[in-house]
Design a protein around this motif. Sequence first.
Motif, PDB file in Angstrom:
ATOM      1  N   GLY A 246       0.819  -1.205   0.000  1.00  0.00           N
ATOM      2  CA  GLY A 246       0.000   0.000   0.000  1.00  0.00           C
ATOM      3  C   GLY A 246       0.850   1.251   0.000  1.00  0.00           C
ATOM      4  O   GLY A 246       2.010   1.249  -0.416  1.00  0.00           O
ATOM      5  N   CYS A 247       0.270   2.344   0.452  1.00  0.00           N
ATOM      6  CA  CYS A 247       0.923   3.651   0.424  1.00  0.00           C
ATOM      7  C   CYS A 247       1.308   4.111   1.827  1.00  0.00           C
ATOM      8  O   CYS A 247       0.874   3.536   2.825  1.00  0.00           O
ATOM      9  N   ILE A 248       2.112   5.142   1.870  1.00  0.00           N
ATOM     10  CA  ILE A 248       2.401   5.806   3.136  1.00  0.00           C
ATOM     11  C   ILE A 248       1.200   6.683   3.482  1.00  0.00           C
ATOM     12  O   ILE A 248       0.818   7.547   2.688  1.00  0.00           O
ATOM     13  N   PRO A 249       0.568   6.491   4.625  1.00  0.00           N
ATOM     14  CA  PRO A 249      -0.616   7.304   4.962  1.00  0.00           C
ATOM     15  C   PRO A 249      -0.276   8.788   5.019  1.00  0.00           C
ATOM     16  O   PRO A 249       0.800   9.187   5.489  1.00  0.00           O
ATOM     17  N   SER A 250      -1.204   9.594   4.553  1.00  0.00           N
ATOM     18  CA  SER A 250      -0.982  11.048   4.573  1.00  0.00           C
ATOM     19  C   SER A 250      -0.961  11.603   5.988  1.00  0.00           C
ATOM     20  O   SER A 250      -0.469  12.720   6.211  1.00  0.00           O
ATOM     21  N   GLY A 270       4.100   1.324  -2.237  1.00  0.00           N
ATOM     22  CA  GLY A 270       4.053   1.926  -3.571  1.00  0.00           C
ATOM     23  C   GLY A 270       3.258   3.215  -3.571  1.00  0.00           C
ATOM     24  O   GLY A 270       2.973   3.819  -2.533  1.00  0.00           O
ATOM     25  N   GLY A 271       2.875   3.658  -4.780  1.00  0.00           N
ATOM     26  CA  GLY A 271       2.166   4.914  -4.942  1.00  0.00           C
ATOM     27  C   GLY A 271       3.105   6.094  -4.880  1.00  0.00           C
ATOM     28  O   GLY A 271       4.335   5.962  -4.807  1.00  0.00           O
ATOM     29  N   CYS A 272       2.522   7.274  -4.927  1.00  0.00           N
ATOM     30  CA  CYS A 272       3.309   8.509  -4.843  1.00  0.00           C
ATOM     31  C   CYS A 272       3.603   8.857  -3.385  1.00  0.00           C
ATOM     32  O   CYS A 272       2.854   8.480  -2.474  1.00  0.00           O
ATOM     33  N   LEU A 273       4.700   9.553  -3.184  1.00  0.00           N
ATOM     34  CA  LEU A 273       5.025  10.016  -1.835  1.00  0.00           C
ATOM     35  C   LEU A 273       4.038  11.106  -1.438  1.00  0.00           C
ATOM     36  O   LEU A 273       3.782  12.039  -2.212  1.00  0.00           O
ATOM     37  N   PRO A 274       3.454  11.023  -0.255  1.00  0.00           N
ATOM     38  CA  PRO A 274       2.491  12.059   0.146  1.00  0.00           C
ATOM     39  C   PRO A 274       3.189  13.395   0.370  1.00  0.00           C
ATOM     40  O   PRO A 274       4.336  13.450   0.832  1.00  0.00           O
ATOM     41  N   ALA A 275       2.487  14.465   0.040  1.00  0.00           N
ATOM     42  CA  ALA A 275       3.056  15.796   0.238  1.00  0.00           C
ATOM     43  C   ALA A 275       3.331  16.066   1.706  1.00  0.00           C
ATOM     44  O   ALA A 275       4.238  16.846   2.045  1.00  0.00           O
ATOM     45  N   GLU A 276       2.593  15.409   2.591  1.00  0.00           N
ATOM     46  CA  GLU A 276       2.749  15.647   4.030  1.00  0.00           C
ATOM     47  C   GLU A 276       4.103  15.192   4.556  1.00  0.00           C
ATOM     48  O   GLU A 276       4.469  15.549   5.685  1.00  0.00           O
ATOM     49  N   ILE A 277       4.862  14.441   3.755  1.00  0.00           N
ATOM     50  CA  ILE A 277       6.174  14.005   4.226  1.00  0.00           C
ATOM     51  C   ILE A 277       7.117  15.187   4.418  1.00  0.00           C
ATOM     52  O   ILE A 277       8.058  15.132   5.216  1.00  0.00           O
TER      53      ILE A 277
END
Length: 617
Positions: A246-250, A270-277
């Motif tokens: 899955g993804c990194i939770p926002s 996977g997926g895109c890196l969240p902007a909140e990182i």
Amino acid sequence: MQSSGCLLILFFLPLLLISPFSSALSDAQAAFIARRQLLGLPENGILPENFEFQINLGFTFPNSRLRRAYIALQAWKKAIYSDPSNFTANWEGDDVCNYNGVYCAEALDDPKLTVVAGLDLNHADIAGFFPAELGLLTDLAFFHVNSNRFCGIIPKSLSSLTLLHEFDVSNNRLVGPFPSIVLEMPALKYLDLRFNNFEGELPRELFEKDLDALFLNDNRFTSTIPDNLGNSPVSVVVFANNQFSGCIPSSIGKMANTLNEIIFFNNTLGGCLPAEIGLLANATVVDLASNSFEGILPKTVNGLKHVESLDLGYNKLTGVVPESLCRLPSLKNFTFSNNYFNGEAQGCNPALRKDIVVDDGGNCLPDRPKQKLQNDCKSVVLKPVDCGKSKCGAAPPKPEPPKPKPLPPKPRPQPPRQPPPPPPPVHSPPPPVHSPPPPVFSPPPPVHSPPPPVHSPPPPPVHSPPPPVHSPPPPVFSPPPLVHSPPPPIHSPPPPVFSPPPPVRSPPPPIFSPPPPVFSPPPPVRSPPPPPPIFSPPPPVHSPPPPIFSPPPPVFSPPPPVRSPPPPPPVFSPPPPVLSPPPPIFSPPPPAFEDVVLPPNLGAEYSSPPPPIFQGY
């Protein structure tokens, strides 16, 4: 007597093979120890009330808490199968405070009482298991047993350790799902489960606990990361070397005030890196390497003002590495190799940066050495990912429940026909039904899969100063162990073998003939009238042709002699369906403990922090 003696030898053979000297446990030895633990646990793993009063002791103790501690430690000593350094050799007598690895202090609720406040068996290389009696140590503040050879599960009785502050069981051979009993420890701050064989999902409640450090790396967890990750106040959290997807939770942005290190190395995220990182301004170590992240870097990534080590290597990231990222004020080590970046700012060029370590190899950068082939780059660069439509951080959709299968259509009613009287009851059992067994929908447990070979040395430490935690940062930059198959689940239920099969809706077939189709409606009975109560066979019967659903087989034998009174008058309804005996189910047997195999675990060498120093201890 000879045969019983042979059975005893075979039963205790794995125990006899456990060497008193330090050595790694074989799979058979680890399975034997785990099996012995399961056989000795009380119902539900919880000790009965007033358990300690059921034991007669030959000693007197200053208080009842030391008496309980003696019972717990003696039970633990009996659960030890190998102690090569004789660490527990002095665990004898009533003075438990002088036992090796046992620390006593004044009770928090009563300074006049001396209690066992801590256990530290780190690096003792002991082989054994955790008995349920450890739940009697209700005054423990820390429990350190890393770098041993403890097998089996963590018993539920340990949920009574309500004062526990640090729980370190890392680098052992523990198995089973995530030990949910730690969620019932209200004072817990430091949780270290790394280098074991835990598996399954992470509970959401884990990230609602007031933890300071959470080490989950080098296990077999296989879930998504819960979307409430950001609710955790941890300063360091390590997910490395598992099978998270899955993804990194926002919600990760909510960890900005407390988080110092976060490591996702070597999973299947996977997926895109969240902007909140980019909100993690206090983070010093961010490791996203060896996953399947894609798309371009978020513009907010330059918000990592205090990051010292940033690793984005071995993903599917594209676009341009910006100058602002490479000029972060605290950056010392930046790796973005083996991605699909097709541009980098001048400040990211390793040839021009001597003040930091930069690795840009294995990308699609023009005029840079050690890059991917052009054809390999086109397959990703020419198909950009729209991160604006990414669902990262969202919980995965729940699978829809299976729809019930529609019932077979009822047969059209036919005009009533007057059938002849039913045949007399036959008291012989019907012939065996050779219909195939109903499918068993539970997959067989993986019992005979071999353990994964783990030949790599312990991973090197993270190239950054450790966080302000009472334990050194976890080793995460080594190649992961080759995990080819999960360990056999000890607590998983066996396949549903004993469920009753669906009823067979067809009349019993005539003798010496194959049965009609299982779900076909019963054909009208056109059998001959019953013979008179005599002992001679009836004349041959010329019955009319049957209906189209199934041809009746010819009768090749006379009916059995009838010794009953005349049959009742004719009945104008078809005979009721007869439930034929269930067909045999040849499903595999449930897993036996003898077949359980566990992979070796070489682990890593590290030390737990010294006992905590706080008021009362």
